[in-house]
Design an enzyme around this catalytic site. Structure first.
Site, PDB file in Angstrom:
ATOM      1  CE  LYS A 273      -3.796  -2.123   2.616  1.00 33.74           C
ATOM      2  NZ  LYS A 273      -4.849  -2.059   1.617  1.00 33.74           N
ATOM      3  NE  ARG A 348     -10.341 -10.747  -2.329  1.00 33.06           N
ATOM      4  CZ  ARG A 348     -10.677  -9.814  -3.216  1.00 33.06           C
ATOM      5  NH1 ARG A 348     -10.879 -10.147  -4.475  1.00 33.06           N
ATOM      6  NH2 ARG A 348     -10.820  -8.564  -2.848  1.00 33.06           N
TER       7      ARG A 348
END
Length: 513
Positions: A273, A348
């Site tokens: 990020k 996920r």
């Protein structure tokens, strides 16, 4: 874990004369019918300050507890778009003002509730908003003392009908959820998250087990351990799976199963990020926090005939020489070969292995319903704003699980919107070669990807093996994915906003009240 405990009062005059309270807190809708001393006071003061009709003010009040009144107005209630959160917001504002004014034992009165089904839970919602306004971060309470940062110790509630035990149980769960979500990444590293849960459920009917052995985790949770791979070199960052189990008395009539995303910190991994987007990623454990919070509420209420199993993946997605990378193919617990599209889509992966284990539990369970809860995608926040996104498989949609959550969420001030998973979502994550079975994601941010919060549910369905339990199977299992990226913190401020513990209230309303 202490918070301002509720105490029922049914007579305003008697409560005032008891001398126990040091302020009256009035949460009022328009045209509220108020008892004489309060009505006269507000009529006089309203002529001096027009803000009283729509704001939150501290008003001197002779003859009232502590000689003061905190009046917090809801504003309009009957327009098409008004809802019960106006009472929640008014309660929260009143709490902040009362605390800052030095109030420690307030008396709460909710008035002016319309005869409208939207406001059937207005008293409860106002009280929950009041408690939300009082909460302070765990680190502050530990450093300065709870009495210093949360001085309000008792709240009298003027009501004949509100179930205060249920209200306190919901708040106990939300408080745990806020603590677990809102605490910084070292104080709530994976094993410390587990320790908090062990203390939270000590002496309760919820059994806690923590899987810490990395060899076992590598074997049974391969996708989760890929995410954790770069963290293994730092002892305090190693992952764990926390399993919570509750079995109510009597014959079991329903089984709830929860998977919680517990990313105690998300750097993005090898797909790091950048541009300031890492700040606030200690809150990427909001789904796991909500799961633990719901289980705390359940432990307090101890419903009969209900079984609940939760698995929380407490993991740190670190950056390092052993980081997993895009293009790797990793076989999930369900035996599905997953091609990694982006390491910043790590949640996920964690959920898929947890769901696969819960799927095994569900096969032999009575009336099972499976949920995943996660701060999963920026797209959910971009598309739905401050609302929980509910994405159902076929069996869940047939049972109208999403509609139940959305309807009760509106009534209890913890709203959700329903999204549909569609064929395009399955096509999006379909394999491009015979080398793998499913693609975890694309390499763009979810917020700029069409259907960015729907297609991850399709991935979870396949990677966890839940697609074998759809409407066309011999053993359909209802599954709903709850994305709380927009609802998990107030105001969308993931670095500084107060965690909301969504969707604890909605789940409690749907299954426990």
């Amino acid at each position: 874990m202490a918070f301002a405990q509720p105490q029922r009062e049914t007579d305003l005059k008697a409560a005032i004369e008891s001398g126990q309270y040091d302020a009256l807190i009035l949460i009022q809708g328009p045209k509220a019918q108020l008892p004489a001393p309060v009505a006269e006071l507000l009529a006089d003061y309203g002529r001096l300050d027009a803000r009283l009709a729509g704001g939150c003010l501290l008003v001197p009040g002779q003859g009232l507890p502590g000689g003061r009144l905190v009046a917090s107005a809801t504003g309009p209630l009957l327009r098409d778009y008004d809802d019960v959160r106006r009472f929640y917001d008014a309660g929260k504002k009143a709490a902040v003002l009362a605390r800052d004014a030095g109030v420690t034992q307030p008396l709460l009165l909710v008035a002016g509730v319309p005869d409208d089904e939207r406001y059937a839970q207005a008293e409860l919602v106002a009280l929950l908003g009041f408690w939300q306004g009082l909460w302070q971060p765990l680190e502050a309470r530990e450093a300065l003392g709870e009495a210093e940062v949360e001085p309000v110790s008792l709240v009298g509630v003027l009501s004949e009908s509100l179930d205060l035990d249920a209200a306190a149980a919901i708040e106990a769960g939300r408080r745990a959820g806020r603590d677990l979500c809102g605490t910084e990444p070292e104080r709530m590293a994976p094993l410390k998250f587990a320790e908090y849960c062990e203390k939270l459920f000590a002496g309760s009917p919820v059994k806690v087990s923590v899987l810490r052995d990395t060899d076992t985790l590598k074997r049974d949770y391969p996708l989760l351990m890929a995410v954790a791979r770069a963290s293994l070199v730092v002892e305090r960052h190693v992952p764990c799976v926390i399993r919570l189990e509750y079995q109510g008395e009597g014959e079991i009539e329903k089984t709830l199963l929860f998977a919680g995303k517990g990313l105690t910190y998300d750097t993005g991994g090898a797909d790091l990020k950048v541009g300031g987007h890492m700040a606030g990623m200690s809150r990427d454990k909001g789904g796991a926090a909500a799961v633990a919070g719901f289980m705390k509420t359940l432990a307090e209420l101890q419903p009969k005939g209900l079984k609940a199993i939760a698995e929380i993946g407490a993991v740190r997605n670190s950056i390092g020489s052993d980081s997993f990378v895009a293009d790797e193919i990793i076989t999930s617990h369900a035996g599905v070969r997953v091609r990694i599209g982006n390491t910043d889509a790590e949640g996920r992966l964690v959920l898929a292995d947890l769901l696969s284990h819960l799927r095994e539990d569900a096969k032999n369970a009575v009336e099972p319903e499976i949920f995943s809860i996660a701060t999963l995608t920026g797209h959910a926040a971009r598309a739905l704003g401050p609302y929980t996104a509910v994405v159902e498989n076929g069996p869940a949609r047939q049972l109208q699980i999403g509609r139940t959550l959305a309807t009760l969420g509106d009534q209890y001030g913890d709203p959700a919107d329903i999204s549909r998973v569609r064929r395009e979502d399955y096509a999006f994550i379909a394999p491009r070669t015979r080398a793998d079975d499913v693609l975890s994601c694309n390499n763009a941010g979810s917020s700029v990807t069409a259907r960015g919060h729907q297609f991850p549910m399709a991935f979870l369905d396949l990677a966890a093996g839940l697609d074998k339990h759809g409407l066309d199977s011999d053993q359909p299992i209802p599954y709903a994915h709850l994305d709380i990226a927009g609802s998990g913190v107030e105001g969308g401020d993931w670095q500084h906003g107060s965690p909301s513990a969504a969707p604890v209230i909605t789940l409690a309303a749907s299954y426990l009240l």
